[in-house]
Write a protein that holds these residues in place. Structure first.
Motif, short mmCIF file in Angstrom:
data_model
loop_
_atom_site.label_atom_id
_atom_site.label_comp_id
_atom_site.label_asym_id
_atom_site.label_seq_id
_atom_site.Cartn_x
_atom_site.Cartn_y
_atom_site.Cartn_z
N UNK A 102 -2.69 -3.87 -2.95
CA UNK A 102 -1.52 -2.99 -2.94
C UNK A 102 -0.32 -3.77 -3.41
N UNK A 103 0.64 -3.05 -3.99
CA UNK A 103 1.86 -3.67 -4.50
C UNK A 103 3.01 -2.71 -4.24
N UNK A 104 4.02 -3.20 -3.55
CA UNK A 104 5.18 -2.39 -3.23
C UNK A 104 6.36 -2.88 -4.07
N UNK A 105 6.66 -2.16 -5.13
CA UNK A 105 7.70 -2.58 -6.06
C UNK A 105 9.08 -2.40 -5.48
N UNK A 106 9.25 -1.36 -4.66
CA UNK A 106 10.57 -1.04 -4.13
C UNK A 106 10.43 -0.26 -2.84
N UNK A 107 11.40 -0.41 -1.95
CA UNK A 107 11.46 0.39 -0.73
C UNK A 107 12.19 1.69 -1.04
N UNK A 108 11.63 2.81 -0.64
CA UNK A 108 12.25 4.10 -0.96
C UNK A 108 11.99 5.10 0.15
N UNK A 109 12.84 6.14 0.21
CA UNK A 109 12.66 7.21 1.19
C UNK A 109 11.58 8.20 0.75
N UNK A 110 11.29 8.22 -0.54
CA UNK A 110 10.26 9.11 -1.06
C UNK A 110 9.69 8.57 -2.36
N UNK A 111 8.44 8.93 -2.64
CA UNK A 111 7.76 8.44 -3.84
C UNK A 111 7.13 9.61 -4.60
N UNK A 112 6.99 9.42 -5.92
CA UNK A 112 6.16 10.29 -6.74
C UNK A 112 4.79 9.64 -6.78
N UNK A 113 3.86 10.15 -6.00
CA UNK A 113 2.52 9.55 -5.89
C UNK A 113 1.61 10.17 -6.95
N UNK A 171 -0.26 -4.72 -15.60
CA UNK A 171 0.58 -3.84 -16.43
C UNK A 171 1.51 -2.99 -15.55
N UNK A 172 0.99 -2.44 -14.45
CA UNK A 172 1.83 -1.66 -13.55
C UNK A 172 2.93 -2.52 -12.93
N UNK A 173 2.60 -3.75 -12.58
CA UNK A 173 3.61 -4.64 -12.02
C UNK A 173 4.73 -4.90 -13.02
N UNK A 174 4.37 -5.06 -14.29
CA UNK A 174 5.38 -5.28 -15.34
C UNK A 174 6.31 -4.07 -15.46
N UNK A 175 5.78 -2.89 -15.15
CA UNK A 175 6.57 -1.67 -15.20
C UNK A 175 7.28 -1.39 -13.87
N UNK A 176 7.11 -2.27 -12.89
CA UNK A 176 7.69 -2.10 -11.55
C UNK A 176 7.20 -0.81 -10.90
N UNK A 179 4.65 0.73 -8.11
CA UNK A 179 3.86 0.43 -6.92
C UNK A 179 2.45 0.99 -7.07
N UNK A 180 1.50 0.38 -6.35
CA UNK A 180 0.14 0.91 -6.42
C UNK A 180 -0.66 0.57 -5.16
N UNK A 181 -1.71 1.38 -4.97
CA UNK A 181 -2.71 1.16 -3.93
C UNK A 181 -4.07 1.29 -4.60
N UNK A 182 -4.96 0.32 -4.40
CA UNK A 182 -6.34 0.51 -4.83
C UNK A 182 -7.19 0.68 -3.58
N UNK A 183 -8.08 1.67 -3.61
CA UNK A 183 -8.88 1.97 -2.43
C UNK A 183 -10.14 2.72 -2.84
N UNK A 184 -11.32 2.17 -2.54
CA UNK A 184 -12.57 2.84 -2.83
C UNK A 184 -13.27 2.25 -4.04
N UNK A 185 -14.55 1.96 -3.90
CA UNK A 185 -15.33 1.39 -5.00
C UNK A 185 -15.96 2.47 -5.87
N UNK A 186 -16.50 3.50 -5.23
CA UNK A 186 -17.11 4.61 -5.98
C UNK A 186 -16.13 5.78 -5.98
N UNK A 196 -0.37 4.87 2.64
CA UNK A 196 0.87 5.56 2.33
C UNK A 196 1.77 5.64 3.57
N UNK A 197 1.16 5.92 4.70
CA UNK A 197 1.93 6.07 5.95
C UNK A 197 2.36 4.73 6.52
N UNK A 198 1.43 3.79 6.63
CA UNK A 198 1.71 2.55 7.35
C UNK A 198 2.51 1.54 6.53
N UNK A 199 2.29 1.50 5.20
CA UNK A 199 2.96 0.51 4.36
C UNK A 199 4.18 1.09 3.65
#
Length: 228
Positions: A73-84, A121-126, A128-135, A146-149
């Motif tokens: 996971x990568x948190x580019x910025x702290x915000x009150x809301x996100x476009x997920x 590439x996403x980090x270069x664009x600032x 944020x991301x979460x990776x979760x699940x192999x299949x 999303x809730x805890x972090x």
């Protein structure tokens, strides 16, 4: 613990949700006014919707051999809301300023099979991301992150039909908020508000919450019954 999730959609009377069509049956922005009333600073959209309306044309082209990113996971910025956004394998291309594009920071959910190069590439664009699940994506785990972090307590799912259907099957939608405009689509092949469920799937029971009429548009809200 995960966010409280509301699926909020505008549809024609026959349940179709093509954006170009719904814009013609909601020319007074009632949909967005209702979305504001739901109190969800963060929204979620599927890959098809993102590719159609927000992402750059074409797909991400890797320059090196694929290397699974794994759980990150990568948190580019702290915000009150996100476009997920959802992008299972990491292929969407983005402008440099996605915060301006969406009006709030972009946060992507991807599978662990996404390449490390794409996450760089996403980090270069600032972004944020979460990776979760192999299949495919493990949505239950991603929603907990999303809730805890990221502090997302209320999340509005705003498209499209297949992501709505998938989350409904997984038991991750708490409330349905449907607005029906004054029109019928009827075109073959157009996505429905909830789509892609298997033929063996059983109906999802709902509990009525409220209904109101706004200039010919009917807004109905239902709670999703918990599976026993």
């Amino acid at each position: 613990m995960r966010p409280y999730v509301i699926c909020h959609m505008m549809a024609s009377l026959d349940g179709r949700i093509d954006c170009a069509m719904t814009e013609q049956i909601d020319d007074t922005n009632h949909y967005y006014e209702a979305l504001a009333q739901l109190g969800c600073p963060s929204t979620l959209e599927g890959k098809t919707t993102l590719a159609m309306h927000y992402a750059q044309e074409g797909t991400f082209q890797p320059a090196r051999a694929h290397e699974d990113a794994g759980l990150q996971l990568y948190k580019a910025v702290e915000a009150k809301g996100y476009a997920v956004g959802i992008d299972t394998n990491g292929t969407l291309r983005w402008d440099d300023n996605t915060t301006e594009l969406f009006g709030r920071p972009l946060l992507m959910i991807l599978s662990e099979h996404t390449s490390q190069e794409y996450l760089d590439y996403l980090k270069q664009k600032h972004i944020s991301f979460i990776t979760s699940g192999r299949n495919g994506i493990d949505f239950a785990s991603a929603f907990e992150t999303l809730r805890t972090v990221f502090g997302v307590e209320r999340l509005a799912v705003v498209g499209g039909g297949h992501i709505n259907g998938s989350l409904l099957d997984l038991g991750l939608i708490d409330e349905i908020s449907m607005m029906y405009g004054y029109g019928i689509d009827g075109r073959e092949g157009m996505a429905a508000a909830f789509d892609g469920r298997t033929l063996s799937s059983k109906p999802i029971r709902l509990t009525f919450k409220s209904v109101e009429e706004q200039d010919g548009i009917v807004w109905m809200r239902y709670l999703v019954e918990v599976k026993k």
